[in-house]
Design a protein around this motif. Structure first.
Motif, short mmCIF file in Angstrom:
data_model
loop_
_atom_site.label_atom_id
_atom_site.label_comp_id
_atom_site.label_asym_id
_atom_site.label_seq_id
_atom_site.Cartn_x
_atom_site.Cartn_y
_atom_site.Cartn_z
N THR A 5 0.83 -1.21 0.00
CA THR A 5 0.00 0.00 0.00
C THR A 5 0.87 1.26 0.00
O THR A 5 0.49 2.27 -0.59
CB THR A 5 -0.93 0.02 1.23
OG1 THR A 5 -0.14 -0.08 2.43
CG2 THR A 5 -1.92 -1.13 1.18
N GLY A 8 1.88 1.85 -3.53
CA GLY A 8 0.75 2.43 -4.25
C GLY A 8 0.55 3.89 -3.90
O GLY A 8 0.26 4.71 -4.79
N ALA A 9 0.72 4.23 -2.62
CA ALA A 9 0.58 5.62 -2.20
C ALA A 9 1.65 6.50 -2.85
O ALA A 9 1.37 7.65 -3.22
CB ALA A 9 0.69 5.71 -0.67
N HIS A 11 3.04 6.05 -5.82
CA HIS A 11 2.67 6.27 -7.21
C HIS A 11 1.51 7.25 -7.32
O HIS A 11 1.49 8.10 -8.24
CB HIS A 11 2.30 4.94 -7.88
CG HIS A 11 3.48 4.14 -8.33
ND1 HIS A 11 4.17 4.42 -9.49
CD2 HIS A 11 4.12 3.09 -7.76
CE1 HIS A 11 5.17 3.56 -9.64
NE2 HIS A 11 5.16 2.74 -8.60
N ILE A 12 0.56 7.17 -6.41
CA ILE A 12 -0.54 8.14 -6.41
C ILE A 12 0.00 9.54 -6.15
O ILE A 12 -0.41 10.52 -6.78
CB ILE A 12 -1.60 7.76 -5.36
CG1 ILE A 12 -2.29 6.45 -5.76
CG2 ILE A 12 -2.63 8.87 -5.20
CD1 ILE A 12 -3.21 5.88 -4.70
N LEU A 15 1.71 10.77 -9.25
CA LEU A 15 0.69 11.16 -10.22
C LEU A 15 0.12 12.52 -9.88
O LEU A 15 -0.06 13.38 -10.77
CB LEU A 15 -0.42 10.11 -10.26
CG LEU A 15 -1.66 10.46 -11.10
CD1 LEU A 15 -1.28 10.66 -12.56
CD2 LEU A 15 -2.73 9.38 -10.95
N MET A 16 -0.17 12.74 -8.60
CA MET A 16 -0.72 14.04 -8.18
C MET A 16 0.28 15.17 -8.43
O MET A 16 -0.09 16.25 -8.90
CB MET A 16 -1.12 13.99 -6.71
CG MET A 16 -2.32 13.13 -6.43
SD MET A 16 -2.74 13.08 -4.67
CE MET A 16 -4.19 12.02 -4.70
N CYS A 217 -2.59 18.02 -5.20
CA CYS A 217 -1.23 18.07 -5.77
C CYS A 217 -0.20 18.62 -4.79
O CYS A 217 1.00 18.57 -5.06
CB CYS A 217 -1.22 18.92 -7.04
SG CYS A 217 -2.27 18.27 -8.33
N ALA A 221 -0.57 14.87 -1.78
CA ALA A 221 0.61 14.25 -2.38
C ALA A 221 1.79 14.27 -1.41
O ALA A 221 2.49 13.26 -1.23
CB ALA A 221 0.97 14.97 -3.67
N LEU A 224 1.18 11.79 1.46
CA LEU A 224 1.38 10.41 1.05
C LEU A 224 2.86 10.05 1.01
O LEU A 224 3.25 8.95 1.42
CB LEU A 224 0.74 10.17 -0.33
CG LEU A 224 -0.79 10.10 -0.37
CD1 LEU A 224 -1.27 10.00 -1.82
CD2 LEU A 224 -1.30 8.91 0.44
N TYR A 247 3.94 10.96 -15.87
CA TYR A 247 2.51 11.08 -15.58
C TYR A 247 1.96 12.40 -16.12
O TYR A 247 0.90 12.44 -16.75
CB TYR A 247 2.27 10.99 -14.07
CG TYR A 247 2.46 9.62 -13.48
CD1 TYR A 247 1.88 8.50 -14.06
CD2 TYR A 247 3.22 9.44 -12.32
CE1 TYR A 247 2.05 7.23 -13.51
CE2 TYR A 247 3.39 8.17 -11.75
CZ TYR A 247 2.81 7.08 -12.36
OH TYR A 247 2.98 5.84 -11.81
#
Length: 297
Positions: A5, A8-9, A11-12, A15-16, A217, A221, A224, A247
């Motif tokens: 997780t 995944g955080a 990468h999120i 992305l943001m 953003c 971000a 995270l 991204y």
């Protein structure tokens, strides 16, 4: 967070961060208003995270801390304003790639400020970024909007490098979320006099884009990244952080039809390789370093 997780955080979060230019282009407002709004919404998001999600206590700040936060806030304001000028003038792809030149500036500034010897792999990094920027440059004419936009983006990368080094110098003492919140307060206060006359003319839809920019953003971000670093290795986080331009450019291509040329793609690939290389350099992938870069963005 589990390692899965947390990854995944990361990468999120990347992305943001990559969507920064996209929301900046969607918002039909001046760079000063966008930056003011972004900072104001970021303060709210970071304060919420610090209150309800962060277990790190706040550090009592001394005079030297306030001076560093003031300086870093001013650098952050300049970095954001110049980046959004680049987005408005040249588009998301060119602005993102120009800003991504910051690893080269970081290497050079570390050598100048800290008197560190520049190693062979760091010279390679500077060369990769330089060649990449030459290939990304649409036209070697200063009268060209795309070229002037790229110069604004490169200037944003320079300010980002200065900001990252400033944050790195103080991040061992001041918690990352506390530093980011204080810096955004400085940004909002600096831009308020410039942005205030035009705030009443900003459309509701533009406030939505600016709000997303500030909350997701910036606040989410950054939060995270800070949370995932408790589980993920700093080097892994630094490599994921390097995916941000990918991204951003991909979303800009899908939304705005900003089709990069083959030459621009090659130049962008060289710059992204340079970012990954900078993450692999000895000592550059500490949690302190990665957190400083996340806080600077």
């Amino acid at each position: 967070m589990t390692p899965r997780t947390a990854l995944g955080a990361l990468h999120i979060g990347a992305l943001m961060f990559g969507l920064t230019g996209v929301f900046g282009k969607l918002a039909a407002a001046s760079p000063a208003i966008i930056v003011f709004g972004r900072a104001a919404f970021a303060v709210i998001a970071l304060a919420f995270f610090a209150r309800f999600a962060s277990s790190t206590g706040w550090q009592k700040l001394e005079a030297v801390d306030w001076r560093r936060l003031l300086l870093s806030g001013l650098l952050l304001a300049g970095h954001w304003v110049s980046f959004f000028i680049a987005v408005k003038v040249a588009g998301v792809a060119i602005a993102t790639l120009g800003f991504a030149s910051f690893p080269a500036f970081t290497v050079i500034l570390e050598g100048l400020i800290f008197r560190e010897r520049i190693r062979a792999n760091e010279i390679l990094l500077v060369v990769l970024v330089s060649v990449g920027l030459v290939l990304v440059t649409p036209d070697f004419d200063l009268a060209s909007e795309a070229t002037s936009g790229l110069l604004w983006a490169v200037g944003s990368g320079l300010l980002f490098a200065l900001l990252s080094l400033t944050n790195r110098a103080s991040s061992g003492r001041i918690p990352a979320v506390q530093a980011a919140l204080c810096q955004n307060v400085v940004v909002a206060l600096c831009l308020l006099p410039v942005a205030a006359p035009g705030l009443s003319e900003v459309r509701a839809i533009d406030w939505l884009w600016i709000g997303l920019l500030g909350v997701f953003c910036t606040g989410v971000a950054h939060s995270l990244f800070v949370a995932s670093l408790a589980v993920i290795k700093a080097r892994t986080a630094a490599v994921v952080f390097a995916l941000e331009p990918v991204y951003g450019i991909t979303v800009a291509w899908l939304l705005f039809g900003e089709n990069p040329t083959l030459r621009m793609l090659i130049g962008g690939a060289l710059i992204i390789i340079a970012i990954v290389l900078s993450s692999s350099l000895s000592g550059s992938s500490s949690k302190k370093s990665v957190t400083a870069e996340a806080a600077s963005h």
